[in-house]
Design a protein around this motif. Structure first.
Motif, PDB file in Angstrom:
ATOM      1  N   GLY A  36       0.811  -1.220   0.000  1.00 36.48           N
ATOM      2  CA  GLY A  36       0.000   0.000   0.000  1.00 36.48           C
ATOM      3  C   GLY A  36       0.841   1.266   0.000  1.00 36.48           C
ATOM      4  N   LEU A  37       2.142   1.126   0.336  1.00 36.30           N
ATOM      5  CA  LEU A  37       3.017   2.308   0.382  1.00 36.30           C
ATOM      6  C   LEU A  37       4.085   2.278  -0.717  1.00 36.30           C
ATOM      7  N   GLU A  38       3.795   1.540  -1.797  1.00 39.58           N
ATOM      8  CA  GLU A  38       4.754   1.476  -2.902  1.00 39.58           C
ATOM      9  C   GLU A  38       4.945   2.842  -3.568  1.00 39.58           C
ATOM     10  N   ALA A  39       3.834   3.610  -3.723  1.00 34.39           N
ATOM     11  CA  ALA A  39       3.928   4.899  -4.448  1.00 34.39           C
ATOM     12  C   ALA A  39       4.807   5.924  -3.723  1.00 34.39           C
ATOM     13  N   PRO A  40       4.611   6.163  -2.412  1.00 31.17           N
ATOM     14  CA  PRO A  40       5.523   7.111  -1.752  1.00 31.17           C
ATOM     15  C   PRO A  40       6.961   6.604  -1.693  1.00 31.17           C
ATOM     16  N   LEU A  41       7.157   5.276  -1.616  1.00 30.28           N
ATOM     17  CA  LEU A  41       8.536   4.757  -1.649  1.00 30.28           C
ATOM     18  C   LEU A  41       9.163   5.064  -3.011  1.00 30.28           C
ATOM     19  N   ALA A  42       8.404   4.862  -4.097  1.00 31.97           N
ATOM     20  CA  ALA A  42       8.935   5.170  -5.433  1.00 31.97           C
ATOM     21  C   ALA A  42       9.299   6.652  -5.544  1.00 31.97           C
ATOM     22  N   ALA A  43       8.471   7.520  -4.943  1.00 36.04           N
ATOM     23  CA  ALA A  43       8.762   8.963  -4.975  1.00 36.04           C
ATOM     24  C   ALA A  43      10.051   9.267  -4.202  1.00 36.04           C
ATOM     25  N   GLU A  44      10.238   8.589  -3.063  1.00 38.86           N
ATOM     26  CA  GLU A  44      11.466   8.781  -2.283  1.00 38.86           C
ATOM     27  C   GLU A  44      12.680   8.297  -3.068  1.00 38.86           C
ATOM     28  N   VAL A  45      12.551   7.152  -3.712  1.00 42.62           N
ATOM     29  CA  VAL A  45      13.635   6.572  -4.513  1.00 42.62           C
ATOM     30  C   VAL A  45      14.029   7.535  -5.636  1.00 42.62           C
ATOM     31  N   ARG A  46      13.010   8.096  -6.291  1.00 41.84           N
ATOM     32  CA  ARG A  46      13.257   9.044  -7.388  1.00 41.84           C
ATOM     33  C   ARG A  46      13.980  10.287  -6.873  1.00 41.84           C
ATOM     34  N   ALA A  47      13.577  10.760  -5.699  1.00 33.81           N
ATOM     35  CA  ALA A  47      14.201  11.960  -5.115  1.00 33.81           C
ATOM     36  C   ALA A  47      15.673  11.727  -4.786  1.00 33.81           C
ATOM     37  N   LEU A  48      16.043  10.469  -4.557  1.00 34.76           N
ATOM     38  CA  LEU A  48      17.448  10.145  -4.256  1.00 34.76           C
ATOM     39  C   LEU A  48      18.255   9.822  -5.521  1.00 34.76           C
ATOM     40  N   THR A 104      -6.192   5.486  10.401  1.00 36.44           N
ATOM     41  CA  THR A 104      -7.174   4.659  11.092  1.00 36.44           C
ATOM     42  C   THR A 104      -7.634   3.501  10.210  1.00 36.44           C
ATOM     43  N   SER A 105      -8.140   2.458  10.857  1.00 36.29           N
ATOM     44  CA  SER A 105      -8.697   1.315  10.126  1.00 36.29           C
ATOM     45  C   SER A 105     -10.198   1.474   9.927  1.00 36.29           C
ATOM     46  N   GLU A 106     -10.772   2.522  10.528  1.00 36.92           N
ATOM     47  CA  GLU A 106     -12.229   2.674  10.546  1.00 36.92           C
ATOM     48  C   GLU A 106     -12.652   3.986   9.894  1.00 36.92           C
ATOM     49  N   ALA A 107     -13.301   3.898   8.735  1.00 41.17           N
ATOM     50  CA  ALA A 107     -13.795   5.105   8.066  1.00 41.17           C
ATOM     51  C   ALA A 107     -14.770   5.854   8.978  1.00 41.17           C
ATOM     52  N   GLY A 108     -15.580   5.109   9.754  1.00 44.60           N
ATOM     53  CA  GLY A 108     -16.562   5.734  10.638  1.00 44.60           C
ATOM     54  C   GLY A 108     -15.917   6.602  11.700  1.00 44.60           C
ATOM     55  N   LEU A 109     -14.750   6.162  12.213  1.00 42.89           N
ATOM     56  CA  LEU A 109     -14.049   6.954  13.231  1.00 42.89           C
ATOM     57  C   LEU A 109     -13.479   8.232  12.605  1.00 42.89           C
ATOM     58  N   ALA A 110     -12.931   8.118  11.392  1.00 49.78           N
ATOM     59  CA  ALA A 110     -12.415   9.313  10.709  1.00 49.78           C
ATOM     60  C   ALA A 110     -13.553  10.319  10.525  1.00 49.78           C
ATOM     61  N   LYS A 111     -14.708   9.818  10.079  1.00 53.04           N
ATOM     62  CA  LYS A 111     -15.843  10.712   9.814  1.00 53.04           C
ATOM     63  C   LYS A 111     -16.403  11.311  11.106  1.00 53.04           C
ATOM     64  N   GLY A 156      -6.343   7.788   1.460  1.00 58.86           N
ATOM     65  CA  GLY A 156      -5.245   7.157   0.726  1.00 58.86           C
ATOM     66  C   GLY A 156      -5.474   5.655   0.571  1.00 58.86           C
ATOM     67  N   PRO A 157      -4.512   4.949  -0.054  1.00 60.49           N
ATOM     68  CA  PRO A 157      -4.672   3.510  -0.286  1.00 60.49           C
ATOM     69  C   PRO A 157      -4.704   2.722   1.021  1.00 60.49           C
ATOM     70  N   ILE A 158      -5.236   1.507   0.939  1.00 59.84           N
ATOM     71  CA  ILE A 158      -5.270   0.609   2.100  1.00 59.84           C
ATOM     72  C   ILE A 158      -3.858   0.082   2.344  1.00 59.84           C
ATOM     73  N   ILE A 159      -3.433   0.120   3.599  1.00 58.90           N
ATOM     74  CA  ILE A 159      -2.065  -0.281   3.976  1.00 58.90           C
ATOM     75  C   ILE A 159      -2.148  -1.347   5.065  1.00 58.90           C
ATOM     76  N   LEU A 190      -4.081  -5.365  10.544  1.00 52.32           N
ATOM     77  CA  LEU A 190      -5.194  -4.464  10.244  1.00 52.32           C
ATOM     78  C   LEU A 190      -4.967  -3.814   8.876  1.00 52.32           C
ATOM     79  N   LYS A 191      -6.024  -3.248   8.340  1.00 52.49           N
ATOM     80  CA  LYS A 191      -5.911  -2.487   7.092  1.00 52.49           C
ATOM     81  C   LYS A 191      -6.220  -1.027   7.424  1.00 52.49           C
ATOM     82  N   VAL A 192      -5.208  -0.181   7.348  1.00 52.32           N
ATOM     83  CA  VAL A 192      -5.375   1.222   7.724  1.00 52.32           C
ATOM     84  C   VAL A 192      -5.262   2.113   6.496  1.00 52.32           C
ATOM     85  N   ARG A 193      -5.752   3.345   6.651  1.00 52.52           N
ATOM     86  CA  ARG A 193      -5.617   4.342   5.587  1.00 52.52           C
ATOM     87  C   ARG A 193      -5.274   5.678   6.215  1.00 52.52           C
TER      88      ARG A 193
END
Length: 369
Positions: free
Chosen positions: A14-26, A332-339, A349-352, A357-360
């Motif tokens: 779920g965190l592949e995209a920000p890792l790719a951005a970090e890799v590119r920045a380096l 959080t893993s709970e959309a209801g708690l965020a809301k 963001g994507p599910i991680i 647990l599956k958090v976002r």
């Protein structure tokens, strides 16, 4: 062994995209795939990735590949592989194999053949608890040989001795900060800081400290290791000046002590401040508006979520009424708690995957005054 091979950087799913951005920045050219990012390079790139990447959990060097249709062929080609280029004969080795869609379908038998090839051709002992791990992947009859160059997972920076109950891994914290656009210049506040991970990670990023500066790595025990080159690489990382604008609070006095000790070990005590404080008493720090990032309790078990809705509603009210101009990120893993916070969130963001647990990450733009 050429000095140009594939290097696979393992990501938290779920965190592949920000890792790719970090890799590119380096300065690397990343290819993103499920579970991680691939780059090309040599041993210096392997060392640098382990030392500098905040979002990768492991660095695998894909040092060779060949086709094998059956075990006898695997045995023969495994014996011809230049093991002495990558492994030392005096250190024990462990082999781990996986097979998919291949005529060699028995991972255990494949493991034994490669272990025997290493033991008999190189002379290295085989041990179940060896720190050096050779990873064998057989897919569509293609055998890929990788070395785990990391050892203990990269989220273990070597500074955190004290850990709170449900800790946020450093690798995840760094990627959530990146997803929120943090570049080291903005103030950061975590009002449920636990053992201080978000705050310490933000302060380290601001200073430009290498996340792997205080620990050792598996690659230090490989044949390709050059101690002088490694020390020179570590010494070449520039450290910047930064403002003391990284704040954590928690209602638990033990969490505050833990955070202060962890910050001191990480060398960022002077940039951070940790205060014992209930969410209801939270006030903006004496700094420009920045980022609030929080990993609140989300009640993994059904039945204990009732009080959490009240907590999230109160937290949202505090942020809305006192933190104009700040941006908020909630994991959080709970959309209801965020809301329940009533905050004006953008699409999440994507599910991680996080500890079963599956958090976002739910984040806002700057809050209105």
């Amino acid at each position: 062994m050429s000095d140009d091979f594939e290097i696979f950087l393992v990501a938290t799913p779920g965190l592949e995209a920000p890792l790719a951005a970090e890799v590119r920045a380096l300065g690397w050219t990343p290819e993103t795939q499920p579970g991680g990012v691939t780059i090309r390079g040599g041993w210096q790139d392997v060392w640098r990735a382990n030392l500098l990447l905040r979002g990768a959990t492991r660095v695998l060097a894909r040092v060779g590949s060949f086709r094998a249709m059956h075990l006898a062929q695997l045995d023969k080609r495994g014996r011809k592989f230049p093991w002495a280029d990558v492994l030392r004969p005096d250190l024990p080795v462990k082999v781990e194999a996986v097979t998919r869609k291949s005529r060699i379908y028995h991972a255990g038998a494949a493991t034994q053949r490669i272990e025997r090839a290493i033991a008999e051709e190189l002379g290295a002992p085989i041990a179940a608890d060896a720190a050096i791990v050779v990873k064998l992947r057989i897919e569509d009859d293609l055998v890929t040989i990788s070395l785990d160059t990391t050892g203990e997972s990269l989220h273990k920076r070597g500074h955190k001795e004290a850990v709170a109950k449900a800790p946020m891994r450093e690798t995840m914290a760094a990627m959530f900060l990146r997803e929120m656009g943090f570049d080291g210049s903005q103030p950061v506040l975590d009002p449920m800081c636990g053992s201080g991970t978000f705050v310490i990670e933000a302060a380290e990023i601001a200073l430009g400290l290498a996340p792997g500066r205080s620990r050792s790595f598996a690659f230090e025990n490989l044949a390709s290791f050059d101690a002088e080159g490694w020390q020179a690489l570590k010494a070449s990382v520039p450290v910047r000046r930064a403002n003391p604008q990284f704040f954590g609070s928690d209602r638990d006095a033990g969490a505050i002590r833990m955070s202060q000790q962890n910050a001191a070990r990480a060398g960022v005590a002077e940039l951070t401040r940790f205060d014992q404080c209930q969410i209801s008493d939270l006030q903006p720090p004496d700094s420009p508006p920045g980022l609030i990032v929080v990993n609140p309790p989300y009640g993994a078990r059904i039945g204990n979520k009732g009080p959490l809705y009240g907590l999230h509603a109160a937290m949202g009210e505090v942020f809305r009424s006192r933190f104009a101009g700040w941006r908020v990120g909630i994991v959080t893993s709970e959309a209801g708690l965020a809301k329940a916070t009533g905050l004006p969130f953008q699409p999440p963001g994507p599910i991680i995957a996080h500890g079963g647990l599956k958090v976002r990450l739910w984040q806002t733009g700057p809050l209105a005054g």
